[in-house]
Scaffold this active site. Structure first.
Site, PDB file in Angstrom:
ATOM      1  N   GLY A  13       0.818  -1.215   0.000  1.00 14.10           N
ATOM      2  CA  GLY A  13       0.000   0.000   0.000  1.00 14.10           C
ATOM      3  C   GLY A  13       0.850   1.263   0.000  1.00 14.10           C
ATOM      4  N   GLN A  14       0.150   2.394   0.108  1.00  7.25           N
ATOM      5  CA  GLN A  14       0.807   3.696  -0.014  1.00  7.25           C
ATOM      6  C   GLN A  14       1.890   3.899   1.060  1.00  7.25           C
ATOM      7  OE1 GLN A  14      -1.629   7.049   0.921  1.00  7.25           O
ATOM      8  NE2 GLN A  14      -0.479   8.469  -0.384  1.00  7.25           N
ATOM      9  N   ASP A  36       1.812  -8.975   1.814  1.00  7.97           N
ATOM     10  CA  ASP A  36       0.557  -8.411   1.326  1.00  7.97           C
ATOM     11  C   ASP A  36      -0.245  -9.564   0.720  1.00  7.97           C
ATOM     12  OD1 ASP A  36       0.032  -5.068   0.545  1.00  7.97           O
ATOM     13  OD2 ASP A  36      -1.434  -6.608   0.043  1.00  7.97           O
ATOM     14  N   ARG A  38      -1.166  -9.764  -2.402  1.00 14.09           N
ATOM     15  CA  ARG A  38      -0.734 -10.058  -3.782  1.00 14.09           C
ATOM     16  C   ARG A  38       0.210 -11.264  -3.825  1.00 14.09           C
ATOM     17  NH1 ARG A  38       1.362  -4.222  -5.857  1.00 14.09           N
ATOM     18  NH2 ARG A  38      -0.482  -3.076  -5.198  1.00 14.09           N
ATOM     19  N   TYR A 141     -15.324   3.290   7.834  1.00 15.35           N
ATOM     20  CA  TYR A 141     -13.885   3.364   8.087  1.00 15.35           C
ATOM     21  C   TYR A 141     -13.608   4.065   9.427  1.00 15.35           C
ATOM     22  CZ  TYR A 141      -9.020   4.913   7.187  1.00 15.35           C
ATOM     23  OH  TYR A 141      -7.671   5.163   7.247  1.00 15.35           O
ATOM     24  N   LYS A 145     -11.961   2.524  12.823  1.00 16.94           N
ATOM     25  CA  LYS A 145     -10.735   3.066  13.436  1.00 16.94           C
ATOM     26  C   LYS A 145     -11.007   3.470  14.890  1.00 16.94           C
ATOM     27  CE  LYS A 145      -7.725   2.597  10.144  1.00 16.94           C
ATOM     28  NZ  LYS A 145      -6.634   1.633  10.308  1.00 16.94           N
TER      29      LYS A 145
HETATM   30  C1  AKB Z   1      -8.723   8.286   3.643  1.00 16.71           C
HETATM   31  O1  AKB Z   1      -8.900   9.299   2.947  1.00 16.71           O
HETATM   32  O2  AKB Z   1      -9.580   7.420   3.831  1.00 16.71           O
HETATM   33  C2  AKB Z   1      -7.388   8.123   4.335  1.00 16.71           C
HETATM   34  C3  AKB Z   1      -7.406   8.630   5.731  1.00 16.71           C
HETATM   35  C4  AKB Z   1      -7.567  10.070   5.998  1.00 16.71           C
HETATM   36  O3  AKB Z   1      -7.279   7.863   6.637  1.00 16.71           O
HETATM   37  N1  AKB Z   1      -6.365   8.791   3.583  1.00 16.71           N
END
Ligand code: AKB
Length: 317
Positions: A13-14, A36, A38, A141, A145
């Protein structure tokens, strides 16, 4: 640290792409394994195909390779998780337990797991968002978190698990592309500036968000992991901050190098996500506790991004 053996999960990933390089430079190529989902990847360190949802597979990899530290970077980011809420929740939560439980058993000594500014929501103060404040995220998301942060603190307090975390802002780098985030525009814009001289932005011109250049993010990640344990006073996740800007400001910064760069705006569903996130972050506790500091502001980052992407474009011509 000299005996640590490090596994980076989600290495393609990034963040992983750059973190693996930096970890290998610092600790040695024989001490770092990239992994990963892949089948194959191009790293200067050994690579392992690993599905982070495969609990036994992760356990076996950690035992077989005598891993002591995991950087668990695999996650589904904000925009994709809104499209696939069940999968987003499963990936982001189950994978965390797969790693935390290995530390609870004493197999792993230390874990890095990133949280995000996405934990904050519309009821959070938007400017200079404090470390401790209202946290009512409205995305899958963000909820994952937030829950992850609570679990990290719980595992530390109850079982002494040495887990460390920072709330990443939007991350920008030239070595790899982000995938599925709301802040991705701030990477795409540089690529498009060089490729076509124009960019159509999926956020409004005045949507300010906290952002960070990748070298600062990698430094923060490595610094928090190397700090003495007693300096890590927050075991949920630390606010960290470097700069804040909106699409109009980044476009202007690009115009210092490409004077006729053009930007148009066509906000989509990601505008609502971004609109509920902080515009800027107060990170004084990270600065006090483990000495966090950043190097890049918007203009320094723009110069570096354009220089390096231009070289890459030339090399691939
Ligand atoms: C996203 O945009 O989902 C991420 C983050 C801010 O955690 N880059």
């Amino acid at each position: 640290m000299s005996n640590s053996r490090i596994l980076v999960i989600g290495a393609c990933g990034q963040v992983g792409t750059e973190l693996v390089e930096n970890l290998a430079d610092k600790f040695g190529r024989d001490r770092v394994i990239a992994s990963d989902i892949r089948d194959e990847a191009n790293f200067d360190v050994p690579y392992l195909r690993l599905d982070v949802l495969d609990r036994n597979g992760v356990r076996q990899a950690v035992i077989d390779h005598e891993i002591t530290e995991v950087y668990h970077l695999a996650a589904m980011l904000s925009a994709t998780a809104e499209q696939k809420p069940d999968l987003g929740w499963q990936l982001n939560m189950d994978s965390l337990f797969n790693v935390l439980d290995l530390a609870k058993e004493g197999i792993l000594k230390k874990i890095f797991w990133p949280s995000s500014i996405a934990v904050f929501g519309p009821t959070t103060p938007r400017q200079s968002t404090p470390q401790r404040t209202i946290i009512e995220p409205t995305t899958v998301y963000g909820i994952s978190k937030q829950a992850g942060e609570r679990w990290c603190e719980y595992y530390h307090d109850r079982w002494g698990v040495d887990v460390r975390s920072i709330r990443y802002p939007g991350l920008i780098g030239w070595k790899s592309l982000p995938g599925g985030g709301t802040t991705d525009y701030a990477v795409d814009i540089y690529h498009q500036a060089l490729a076509s001289g124009n960019y159509e932005c999926f956020l409004n011109a005045d949507t300010s968000l906290p952002m960070m250049y990748m070298s600062d993010a990698v430094k923060a990640t490595m610094d928090i992991m190397q700090a003495p344990a007693d300096q890590i006073k927050i075991r949920s996740s630390y606010n960290i901050s470097a700069m804040s800007f909106n699409p109009d400001e980044v476009a202007n910064s690009i115009r210092d190098h490409i004077s006729d760069f053009g930007i148009t705006y066509k906000p989509d569903f990601r505008q609502e996500i971004a609109g509920n996130w902080p515009a800027s972050i107060d990170d004084q506790e990270a600065r006090q506790d483990w000495g966090w500091s950043h190097s890049y502001d918007l203009d320094a980052m723009t110069t570096d991004m354009l220089e390096n992407l231009a070289k890459l474009l030339k090399a691939t011509d």
